[in-house]
Design a protein around this motif. Sequence first.
Motif, mmCIF file in Angstrom:
data_model
loop_
_atom_site.group_PDB
_atom_site.id
_atom_site.type_symbol
_atom_site.label_atom_id
_atom_site.label_comp_id
_atom_site.label_asym_id
_atom_site.label_seq_id
_atom_site.Cartn_x
_atom_site.Cartn_y
_atom_site.Cartn_z
ATOM 1 N N ASP A 1 80.187 6.137 53.355
ATOM 2 C CA ASP A 1 78.954 6.109 52.580
ATOM 3 C C ASP A 1 78.900 7.285 51.606
ATOM 4 O OD1 ASP A 1 78.305 8.351 54.098
ATOM 5 O OD2 ASP A 1 77.101 7.204 55.518
ATOM 6 N N ALA A 2 77.821 7.341 50.837
ATOM 7 C CA ALA A 2 77.678 8.379 49.808
ATOM 8 C C ALA A 2 77.615 9.770 50.408
ATOM 9 C CB ALA A 2 76.426 8.114 48.972
ATOM 10 N N ALA A 3 77.191 9.856 51.674
ATOM 11 C CA ALA A 3 77.081 11.164 52.332
ATOM 12 C C ALA A 3 78.422 11.660 52.860
ATOM 13 C CB ALA A 3 76.081 11.083 53.479
ATOM 14 N N GLY A 4 79.459 10.837 52.687
ATOM 15 C CA GLY A 4 80.791 11.254 53.121
ATOM 16 C C GLY A 4 81.125 10.905 54.555
ATOM 17 N N LYS A 5 80.286 10.062 55.190
ATOM 18 C CA LYS A 5 80.570 9.663 56.568
ATOM 19 C C LYS A 5 81.843 8.840 56.616
ATOM 20 C CE LYS A 5 78.489 7.543 60.647
ATOM 21 N NZ LYS A 5 77.297 6.888 61.221
#
Length: 269
Positions: free
Chosen positions: A35-39
């Motif tokens: 995801d955008a959060a880098g998960k």
Amino acid sequence: MASTSPLLRLPAELRNTIYELTLTASRSLHHHKPDAAGKKPYFYLRDDKSPVDYNQLKYANKQLYAETAGLELKFNDITFSEGSKDALPSDALIDWVSSVSITKRSWIKTISIRPDSVDDLNLIGESPDAVARLTQLCNGIPNVKVKYYKPSWVYQSDFGIGFFFTLAQCFSYAFRGKIFKYLFNVAVDQDMAIIYATRWRKGHHYKSPKVELVRLQAENLKYFPIMPTDTPVPVIKADYTIARDDEVIPEAEQWIGNKYLREWMEHGI
């Protein structure tokens, strides 16, 4: 769970049995992209709830993480479905495999690519170069069976079985260089399959160079229609008429396409 839990005190052989029972899903696991959060990406069971990493064992403590991270790959088939206009599921698969260790790659048995959606640029789908990249990946992991379910390849009784076979011939000729002349009662359908597939390999639908047939060959990569294997389909007679519901037609009097329809549904092209 503490590191002194009863599970971690068990012999390794027994722990491995518990891991297998715990991490074996009832159906294919789906890939969830970063995801955008880098998960980091993970695999989950698709249902109506929010996606949750199927392997929860690895979050218990460091030792369980060391023993079980990625272990779900050994016990399950996995599916890549998420895509977008700029990144198809096959791209996500290529990116993911490059991040997996050689040991964990050897655990994988079957990967399915089943796009949720696809741009309707043409019947075959991706550019020849994109398919060549996927083929190169498949040749690099020969132990893995890869099934690609083509979004545009669907049998609909109200649309006509003829188009289903014409499209199948496009795939067969584009990816395998094979044509089944005896499946057509109209020569123009056969010509359409050959012309369309040839133009696709030459990159006419894209601003891309010609891709040679050899770059599209992989023994462990098969293409499937998007339809359940138990889909009821009409029996077509040798004269191309459809049998009545209660009519029993000897195999010798059936259109040869009936056999190929079932074969392609179960084993792909």
